[in-house]
Scaffold this motif. Structure first.
Motif, PDB file in Angstrom:
ATOM      1  N   TRP A   1       0.913   4.071   7.166  1.00 41.66           N
ATOM      2  CA  TRP A   1       0.792   4.337   5.724  1.00 41.66           C
ATOM      3  C   TRP A   1       1.161   5.787   5.409  1.00 41.66           C
ATOM      4  CZ3 TRP A   1      -3.465   6.766   2.870  1.00 41.66           C
ATOM      5  CH2 TRP A   1      -3.438   6.493   1.494  1.00 41.66           C
ATOM      6  N   CYS A   2       0.590   6.702   6.171  1.00 45.00           N
ATOM      7  CA  CYS A   2       0.867   8.135   5.933  1.00 45.00           C
ATOM      8  C   CYS A   2       2.314   8.500   6.229  1.00 45.00           C
ATOM      9  CB  CYS A   2      -0.051   8.991   6.795  1.00 45.00           C
ATOM     10  SG  CYS A   2      -1.746   9.021   6.258  1.00 45.00           S
TER      11      CYS A   2
ATOM     12  N   TYR B   1      -3.366   3.551   9.190  1.00 45.31           N
ATOM     13  CA  TYR B   1      -3.322   4.830   8.493  1.00 45.31           C
ATOM     14  C   TYR B   1      -2.103   5.645   8.912  1.00 45.31           C
ATOM     15  CZ  TYR B   1      -5.033   9.026   6.196  1.00 45.31           C
ATOM     16  OH  TYR B   1      -5.153  10.126   5.374  1.00 45.31           O
TER      17      TYR B   1
ATOM     18  N   GLY C   1       4.758   6.953   3.823  1.00 43.87           N
ATOM     19  CA  GLY C   1       4.517   7.567   2.513  1.00 43.87           C
ATOM     20  C   GLY C   1       5.088   8.972   2.446  1.00 43.87           C
TER      21      GLY C   1
ATOM     22  N   ALA D   1       0.829  -1.210   0.000  1.00 46.54           N
ATOM     23  CA  ALA D   1       0.000   0.000   0.000  1.00 46.54           C
ATOM     24  C   ALA D   1       0.864   1.260   0.000  1.00 46.54           C
ATOM     25  CB  ALA D   1      -0.938   0.000   1.207  1.00 46.54           C
ATOM     26  N   ILE D   2       1.922   1.241   0.775  1.00 51.78           N
ATOM     27  CA  ILE D   2       2.821   2.401   0.850  1.00 51.78           C
ATOM     28  C   ILE D   2       3.522   2.612  -0.485  1.00 51.78           C
ATOM     29  CG2 ILE D   2       4.935   3.285   1.918  1.00 51.78           C
ATOM     30  CD1 ILE D   2       3.948   1.794   4.521  1.00 51.78           C
TER      31      ILE D   2
ATOM     32  N   TYR E   1      -2.730   4.427  -6.943  1.00 52.00           N
ATOM     33  CA  TYR E   1      -3.731   4.650  -5.893  1.00 52.00           C
ATOM     34  C   TYR E   1      -4.682   3.464  -5.778  1.00 52.00           C
ATOM     35  CZ  TYR E   1      -2.213   9.402  -4.928  1.00 52.00           C
ATOM     36  OH  TYR E   1      -1.483  10.499  -4.547  1.00 52.00           O
TER      37      TYR E   1
ATOM     38  N   ALA F   1       2.142   6.529  -6.967  1.00 52.07           N
ATOM     39  CA  ALA F   1       1.062   7.381  -7.462  1.00 52.07           C
ATOM     40  C   ALA F   1       1.346   8.860  -7.203  1.00 52.07           C
ATOM     41  CB  ALA F   1      -0.258   6.977  -6.815  1.00 52.07           C
ATOM     42  N   THR F   2       1.815   9.175  -6.011  1.00 49.34           N
ATOM     43  CA  THR F   2       2.065  10.575  -5.668  1.00 49.34           C
ATOM     44  C   THR F   2       3.211  11.158  -6.484  1.00 49.34           C
ATOM     45  OG1 THR F   2       1.204  10.186  -3.451  1.00 49.34           O
ATOM     46  CG2 THR F   2       2.568  12.143  -3.756  1.00 49.34           C
TER      47      THR F   2
ATOM     48  N   ALA G   1      -2.772   1.024  -3.773  1.00 51.58           N
ATOM     49  CA  ALA G   1      -2.632   1.513  -2.404  1.00 51.58           C
ATOM     50  C   ALA G   1      -3.915   1.311  -1.602  1.00 51.58           C
ATOM     51  CB  ALA G   1      -2.241   2.992  -2.408  1.00 51.58           C
ATOM     52  N   PHE G   2      -5.029   1.745  -2.138  1.00 52.73           N
ATOM     53  CA  PHE G   2      -6.276   1.655  -1.377  1.00 52.73           C
ATOM     54  C   PHE G   2      -6.793   0.222  -1.274  1.00 52.73           C
ATOM     55  CE2 PHE G   2      -6.416   6.242  -2.362  1.00 52.73           C
ATOM     56  CZ  PHE G   2      -6.460   6.699  -1.055  1.00 52.73           C
TER      57      PHE G   2
ATOM     58  N   GLU H   1       1.114   4.043  -3.019  1.00 53.39           N
ATOM     59  CA  GLU H   1       0.832   5.458  -2.756  1.00 53.39           C
ATOM     60  C   GLU H   1       2.006   6.348  -3.159  1.00 53.39           C
ATOM     61  OE1 GLU H   1       0.911   9.154  -0.508  1.00 53.39           O
ATOM     62  OE2 GLU H   1       2.085   7.424   0.140  1.00 53.39           O
TER      63      GLU H   1
END
Length: 109
Positions: free
Chosen positions: A63-64, A60, A67, A9-10, A39, A16-17, A42-43, A13
């Motif tokens: 992940w945040c 979360y 990321g 997931a990381i 994304y 994608a970013t 990731a989701f 993300e």
């Protein structure tokens, strides 16, 4: 397994970013494809992490934080964005905050 899915997931993300920047305002098609796929990965992966029982706050936060740190590092290395000691200190505090959440979650359960 849950941490492997969280790592996926990381990575999704981060890809994608970073691709958002590379898409040049959505004018370049291949980076735009990478945004959508990244994304989606990731989701979807984050959804499976939650289904496997990791608390949403912990998932979360990890992940945040990771990321944010990875995107910041890519910005410095790939895009030659400036970095200073205050910024590095902020990133360290974000990661330490996640460690505190993880430790608190473990002792609460």
């Amino acid at each position: 397994m849950v941490y492997l899915l969280l790592a996926v997931a990381i990575v999704g993300e981060v890809v994608a970013t970073v691709s958002l920047k590379l898409s040049d305002g959505f004018t370049k098609p291949w980076p735009l494809v990478a945004v959508v796929v990244g994304y989606l990965v990731a989701f979807t992966s984050l959804g499976f992490v939650l289904k496997l029982g990791m608390p949403i706050g912990v998932a979360y936060a990890i992940w945040c934080a990771f990321g944010i740190a990875a995107v910041a590092a890519v910005g410095v290395v790939l895009f030659k964005e400036p970095v200073n000691l205050t910024m590095v200190g902020g990133l360290v505090l974000v990661v330490l905050g996640v460690v505190a959440i993880e430790l608190g979650s473990a002792s609460a359960g």
